[in-house]
Design a protein around this motif. Structure first.
Motif, PDB file in Angstrom:
ATOM      1  N   SER A   4       2.505  27.349 -44.980  1.00 19.13           N
ATOM      2  CA  SER A   4       2.273  28.529 -44.140  1.00 19.13           C
ATOM      3  C   SER A   4       2.452  29.800 -44.956  1.00 19.13           C
ATOM      4  O   SER A   4       1.735  30.777 -44.758  1.00 19.13           O
ATOM      5  N   ALA A   5       3.396  29.778 -45.937  1.00 23.19           N
ATOM      6  CA  ALA A   5       3.551  30.952 -46.799  1.00 23.19           C
ATOM      7  C   ALA A   5       2.302  31.153 -47.647  1.00 23.19           C
ATOM      8  O   ALA A   5       1.822  32.272 -47.807  1.00 23.19           O
TER       9      ALA A   5
ATOM     10  N   LEU B 246      -0.648  30.610 -47.020  1.00 24.82           N
ATOM     11  CA  LEU B 246      -1.790  31.157 -46.278  1.00 24.82           C
ATOM     12  C   LEU B 246      -1.601  32.630 -45.960  1.00 24.82           C
ATOM     13  O   LEU B 246      -2.467  33.252 -45.363  1.00 24.82           O
ATOM     14  N   GLY B 247      -0.433  33.188 -46.331  1.00 24.29           N
ATOM     15  CA  GLY B 247      -0.213  34.614 -46.108  1.00 24.29           C
ATOM     16  C   GLY B 247       0.458  34.931 -44.782  1.00 24.29           C
ATOM     17  O   GLY B 247       0.549  36.094 -44.399  1.00 24.29           O
ATOM     18  N   LEU B 248       0.929  33.908 -44.060  1.00 23.62           N
ATOM     19  CA  LEU B 248       1.644  34.188 -42.811  1.00 23.62           C
ATOM     20  C   LEU B 248       2.993  34.824 -43.133  1.00 23.62           C
ATOM     21  O   LEU B 248       3.646  34.443 -44.103  1.00 23.62           O
ATOM     22  N   THR B 249       3.422  35.791 -42.315  1.00 18.69           N
ATOM     23  CA  THR B 249       4.734  36.394 -42.533  1.00 18.69           C
ATOM     24  C   THR B 249       5.822  35.441 -42.041  1.00 18.69           C
ATOM     25  O   THR B 249       5.527  34.431 -41.392  1.00 18.69           O
TER      26      THR B 249
ATOM     27  N   GLN C  17       5.727  35.032 -38.232  1.00 18.14           N
ATOM     28  CA  GLN C  17       4.534  34.295 -37.813  1.00 18.14           C
ATOM     29  C   GLN C  17       4.702  32.817 -38.121  1.00 18.14           C
ATOM     30  O   GLN C  17       4.406  31.960 -37.285  1.00 18.14           O
TER      31      GLN C  17
ATOM     32  N   ARG D   2       7.130  31.160 -35.759  1.00 15.58           N
ATOM     33  CA  ARG D   2       6.647  31.028 -34.392  1.00 15.58           C
ATOM     34  C   ARG D   2       5.510  30.009 -34.277  1.00 15.58           C
ATOM     35  O   ARG D   2       5.445  29.243 -33.324  1.00 15.58           O
ATOM     36  N   LEU D   3       4.605  29.995 -35.269  1.00 18.07           N
ATOM     37  CA  LEU D   3       3.401  29.185 -35.125  1.00 18.07           C
ATOM     38  C   LEU D   3       3.521  27.810 -35.769  1.00 18.07           C
ATOM     39  O   LEU D   3       2.889  26.860 -35.326  1.00 18.07           O
ATOM     40  N   ILE D   4       4.314  27.719 -36.835  1.00 16.13           N
ATOM     41  CA  ILE D   4       4.333  26.466 -37.594  1.00 16.13           C
ATOM     42  C   ILE D   4       5.683  25.762 -37.477  1.00 16.13           C
ATOM     43  O   ILE D   4       5.763  24.598 -37.101  1.00 16.13           O
TER      44      ILE D   4
ATOM     45  N   PRO E   7       7.468  25.267 -33.414  1.00 13.71           N
ATOM     46  CA  PRO E   7       6.841  24.251 -32.559  1.00 13.71           C
ATOM     47  C   PRO E   7       7.171  22.837 -33.011  1.00 13.71           C
ATOM     48  O   PRO E   7       7.401  21.957 -32.184  1.00 13.71           O
TER      49      PRO E   7
ATOM     50  N   LEU F 189       5.372  31.225 -54.675  1.00 11.45           N
ATOM     51  CA  LEU F 189       6.196  30.185 -54.048  1.00 11.45           C
ATOM     52  C   LEU F 189       7.431  29.996 -54.920  1.00 11.45           C
ATOM     53  O   LEU F 189       8.458  29.516 -54.471  1.00 11.45           O
TER      54      LEU F 189
ATOM     55  N   ASP G  51       2.580  38.914 -49.287  1.00 11.48           N
ATOM     56  CA  ASP G  51       1.723  38.380 -48.230  1.00 11.48           C
ATOM     57  C   ASP G  51       0.252  38.704 -48.484  1.00 11.48           C
ATOM     58  O   ASP G  51      -0.627  37.905 -48.192  1.00 11.48           O
TER      59      ASP G  51
ATOM     60  N   ARG H 265      -0.947  36.356 -51.200  1.00 14.03           N
ATOM     61  CA  ARG H 265      -1.073  34.985 -50.695  1.00 14.03           C
ATOM     62  C   ARG H 265      -2.316  34.812 -49.836  1.00 14.03           C
ATOM     63  O   ARG H 265      -2.904  33.732 -49.784  1.00 14.03           O
ATOM     64  N   SER H 266      -2.706  35.889 -49.141  1.00 12.68           N
ATOM     65  CA  SER H 266      -3.899  35.738 -48.306  1.00 12.68           C
ATOM     66  C   SER H 266      -5.170  35.764 -49.151  1.00 12.68           C
ATOM     67  O   SER H 266      -6.226  35.358 -48.692  1.00 12.68           O
TER      68      SER H 266
ATOM     69  N   PHE I 205      -0.710  21.120 -40.894  1.00 18.68           N
ATOM     70  CA  PHE I 205       0.225  21.308 -39.787  1.00 18.68           C
ATOM     71  C   PHE I 205      -0.013  20.208 -38.756  1.00 18.68           C
ATOM     72  O   PHE I 205      -1.032  20.213 -38.067  1.00 18.68           O
TER      73      PHE I 205
ATOM     74  N   HIS J 119       1.047  19.460 -35.863  1.00 13.01           N
ATOM     75  CA  HIS J 119       1.007  19.701 -34.420  1.00 13.01           C
ATOM     76  C   HIS J 119      -0.273  20.404 -33.998  1.00 13.01           C
ATOM     77  O   HIS J 119      -0.463  20.689 -32.825  1.00 13.01           O
TER      78      HIS J 119
ATOM     79  N   LEU K  67      -6.048  29.059 -37.765  1.00 12.36           N
ATOM     80  CA  LEU K  67      -4.769  29.746 -37.553  1.00 12.36           C
ATOM     81  C   LEU K  67      -4.573  30.969 -38.447  1.00 12.36           C
ATOM     82  O   LEU K  67      -4.376  32.085 -37.954  1.00 12.36           O
ATOM     83  N   ALA K  68      -4.682  30.754 -39.777  1.00 16.46           N
ATOM     84  CA  ALA K  68      -4.410  31.878 -40.681  1.00 16.46           C
ATOM     85  C   ALA K  68      -5.434  33.008 -40.537  1.00 16.46           C
ATOM     86  O   ALA K  68      -5.045  34.174 -40.438  1.00 16.46           O
TER      87      ALA K  68
ATOM     88  N   VAL L 250      -3.524  36.289 -39.723  1.00 15.34           N
ATOM     89  CA  VAL L 250      -3.343  37.143 -40.897  1.00 15.34           C
ATOM     90  C   VAL L 250      -4.479  38.162 -40.998  1.00 15.34           C
ATOM     91  O   VAL L 250      -4.257  39.337 -41.228  1.00 15.34           O
TER      92      VAL L 250
ATOM     93  N   MET M 203      -9.810  31.316 -45.402  1.00 14.10           N
ATOM     94  CA  MET M 203      -9.276  32.651 -45.649  1.00 14.10           C
ATOM     95  C   MET M 203     -10.167  33.420 -46.625  1.00 14.10           C
ATOM     96  O   MET M 203      -9.822  34.521 -47.053  1.00 14.10           O
TER      97      MET M 203
END
Lengths: 426, 254
Positions: free
Chosen positions: A327-328, A330-333, A336, A339-341, A344, B62, B85, B88-89, B101, B103, B112-113, B117, B165
């Motif tokens: 998740s990091a 992908l640029g999620l803060t 985020q 909450r999202l990954i 849940p 990372l 961030d 990373r994007s 993921f 779930h 999602l991203a 983002v 992305m």
């Protein structure tokens, strides 16, 4: 010497299993009579179940419902239950000392409660979530009474604060912390300065209030539900924050969270309840009237939040590091990704533990009888103090136990439903 | 097969100079200097523990480096979370163990991203995701959960998730190492396709066939240092350092 070369020319078609291995016969054979030992245990267990029910069913089924006192019951037939105590006192068990002419208020609160939890439990009805949001205020107003406006003003203040926060974020200040501090300050000022005059004005223009009922009048299952549900709803988010704080890279936050969790877990709930009922008054300025039910709710909430934090930490520890990295990357803060990954999945792993804590908390509400609040257990003693029912135990406790069982079994069933629904690996 | 080199431009997208990293007292990366130009495809190889994974994990932070500088797409990596961030994007990463993921469905993994983002509307994000899933040849699995897919399919979804992305650079960290032999090819084919489209790629891998076929440059690392780098042809035919010779003889010997 045998040949080792082999080539299959015809595929073997699938066949049905033998008749003794499927259906009712197969099930009985496999589960109840698979070996000599298992068969003996099955028969012994059946025997014990039968002798227990042999006595219990006639006792419960033939019970008296219409006598005036325990003495009368015993004179009629001492071997059966005397449920008359429930017929005579059921209102008290449900509502405690709540004024009889106001019974509709806790009843309505309970019906609204059922409506308010539906959008939370079943995503299909999430469009009615607004009702779950206004429910706490509505419930407080219905149960304690007083002016409608003094409860609404809290909602108005919070709504204004949130609105200000959103406006600041959207247009002027892009720093979350500063925007949050500013809107928090505004909300606090609103409550200190503006709320009282507004409530007074509204009260004179449009009086709308219910008779006030004081906290000591709350009792019975009404009290159990007030303490239990508030504790459950409040301890869940606090538990999540504590669990995150405990894993934080910031040493001060981590220390505070660890200290809190370890302290609260290390102290018996009864001690905390005594602190709430007796000691807290020493620390507060003289003359402060800090509501006893509120004090108890706070203690119960803090207590189960500490447990909740540890349960959720278990779920967090069960997640592979790769989920954080993915998740990091992908640029999620941080928030985020929590909450999202992360949450849940962590919460899904922790469902059994979370529900376990909820059920424990709900049953622990009976401990408030020790600080002389009148929950069902406390009322049982009060009822026995009445000469007419002196000496009655079984019937009262069976009824109270049954009520608690219904709620706790419901929670347990819901958690199993949730686990099945969230299963995504098959 | 003729490689397409026309894509490489003079624009430097990753600039690493005198970068050092320690794990505690262990000096894991030493004086790394590396320039990657837009459109370049680089394969990093070397024995295990040589720091090659750590190197590419430093590029999207990372892992944190302690000395020297890393500039990605004109932005220097510092402790500023906003910069991290942002980088990373722009930099996609695919992992050895997929890290989908579990779930969320395949499609949700992909949307999602972009939705959170980049704040892409859901409809547009779904269109892009389906396009990317078609590119990795599994659009029919869009509504399944990762747990229902094979390893090779999961890894292709992971590639699609990064591509959604619209990254300028892709990092591949031993993406075929956890796969059954039958599934390695489908993932490599996807990567080859991506390379031919001109994506800037840095791949840590032991697949020397892949390196020969698509790489513009092969980097050999040992003991946290870049020991040798060259065009693949020269690198495999005529390795200069003894460490490289030994490594190549071990990996190609059987």
């Amino acid at each position: 010497m045998t040949k080792i070369a082999f080539v299959r020319k015809h595929a073997i078609p699938p066949a049905a299993p033998p008749i003794t291995e499927v259906g009712a016969v197969g099930w009985l054979k496999q589960n109840l009579f698979s070996s000599w030992l298992n068969s003996i245990l099955t028969i012994l267990s059946l025997y014990f179940i039968v002798i227990m029910l042999w006595d219990f069913i006639p006792w419960a089924y033939g019970g008296h419902w219409n006598t005036k006192s325990l003495r009368e019951c015993l004179d009629l037939d001492p071997d059966v239950a005397c449920f008359s105590v429930l017929a005579a006192r059921w209102k008290q068990l449900l509502f405690g000392l709540y004024p009889a002419e106001e019974y509709w208020r806790p009843t309505l609160t309970f019906i609204f409660l059922l409506l308010a939890i539906v959008p939370i439990l079943f995503p299909k009805f999430f469009k009615f979530f607004w009702f779950s949001v206004i429910y706490p205020g509505l419930a407080i107003w219905l149960l304690w009474g007083g002016s409608f406006w003094s409860v609404s003003i809290v909602y108005i203040g919070l709504a204004l604060g949130t609105l200000l926060f959103l406006v600041l974020i959207r247009s002027y200040i892009h720093n979350y912390v500063i925007a949050a501090l500013l809107s928090f300050g505004f909300t606090a000022l609103f409550f200190f300065i503006a709320s009282d005059p507004i409530v007074k004005t509204l009260d004179t223009i449009l009086p709308f209030s219910l008779p006030f009922v004081e906290s000591l009048k709350m009792g019975g299952f009404t009290l159990s539900l007030i303490v239990g549900i508030t504790g459950i709803v409040a301890s869940f988010p606090i538990g999540i924050l504590l669990a995150l704080g405990r894993q934080s890279n910031l040493p001060v936050i981590k220390m505070i969270c660890v200290g809190f969790i370890e302290f609260i877990r290390g102290v018996p709930l009864i001690t905390l309840l005594f602190v709430a009922s007796v000691l807290l008054n020493y620390f507060l300025p003289p003359g402060t009237n800090f509501d006893i039910v509120l004090r108890v709710v706070i203690m119960v909430t803090l207590f189960s939040a500490a447990y909740m934090a540890e349960v959720i930490r278990g779920g967090l520890a069960g997640l592979p590091l790769g989920q954080h990295e993915a998740s990091a990357s992908l640029g999620l803060t941080y928030w985020q990704s929590q909450r999202l990954i992360i949450m849940p999945q962590a919460l899904k792993i922790s469902i059994p533990g979370i529900v376990n804590t909820f059920i424990g908390l709900f049953k622990d509400t009976t401990l408030v009888s020790i600080i002389s609040l009148r929950d069902p257990i406390g009322l049982a003693s009060t009822i026995r103090a009445d000469q007419k029912w002196n000496g009655i135990y079984w019937e009262l406790y069976v009824a109270i136990g049954l009520m608690f069982f219904i709620f706790c079994y419901g929670m347990s069933q819901y958690s199993q439903y949730l686990e099945r629904k969230l299963k995504t690996d098959k | 097969m003729e490689k397409t080199k026309i894509n490489i431009t003079d624009e430097v997208v990753i600039h690493i100079s005198d970068m050092n990293k320690w794990f505690g007292n262990f000096h894991v990366l030493r004086d790394i200097n590396l320039e990657v130009r837009k459109g370049e495809r680089i394969v990093v190889c070397g024995p295990s523990g040589s720091g090659k994974s750590t190197l590419i994990r430093c590029i999207n932070r990372l892992e944190e480096h302690q000395k020297g500088s890393i500039i990605v797409d004109g932005t220097e990596l510092t402790t500023d979370l906003k910069n991290i961030d942002k980088i990373r994007s722009e930099v996609g990463m695919v992992f050895q163990h997929f890290n989908l993921f579990p779930h969320l469905t395949t499609l949700e993994n992909c949307t999602l991203a972009p939705m959170w983002v980049r704040e892409t509307p859901e409809k547009e994000a779904t269109e892009v995701a389906m396009e990317m899933l078609e590119k990795v040849k599994i659009p029919e699995q869009a509504h399944k959960y990762p747990g229902q897919l094979s390893g090779g399919q999961q890894q292709r979804v992971a590639i699609a998730r990064s591509l959604c992305m619209k990254p300028r650079i892709m990092l591949f960290d031993e993406v075929t190492s956890a796969l059954d032999p039958e599934m390695i090819k489908e993932v490599l084919d996807t990567m080859i396709q991506l390379a031919e489209e001109g994506m800037t790629m840095i791949c840590v891998t032991h697949e020397m066939g892949f390196a020969r076929q698509v790489a513009d440059r092969v980097i050999f690392m040992d003991d946290g240092q870049i020991v040798e780098q060259n065009e693949p042809e020269a690198f495999f035919k005529n390795p200069q350092s003894d460490r490289t010779k030994l490594f190549l003889s071990q990996i190609l010997g059987h």
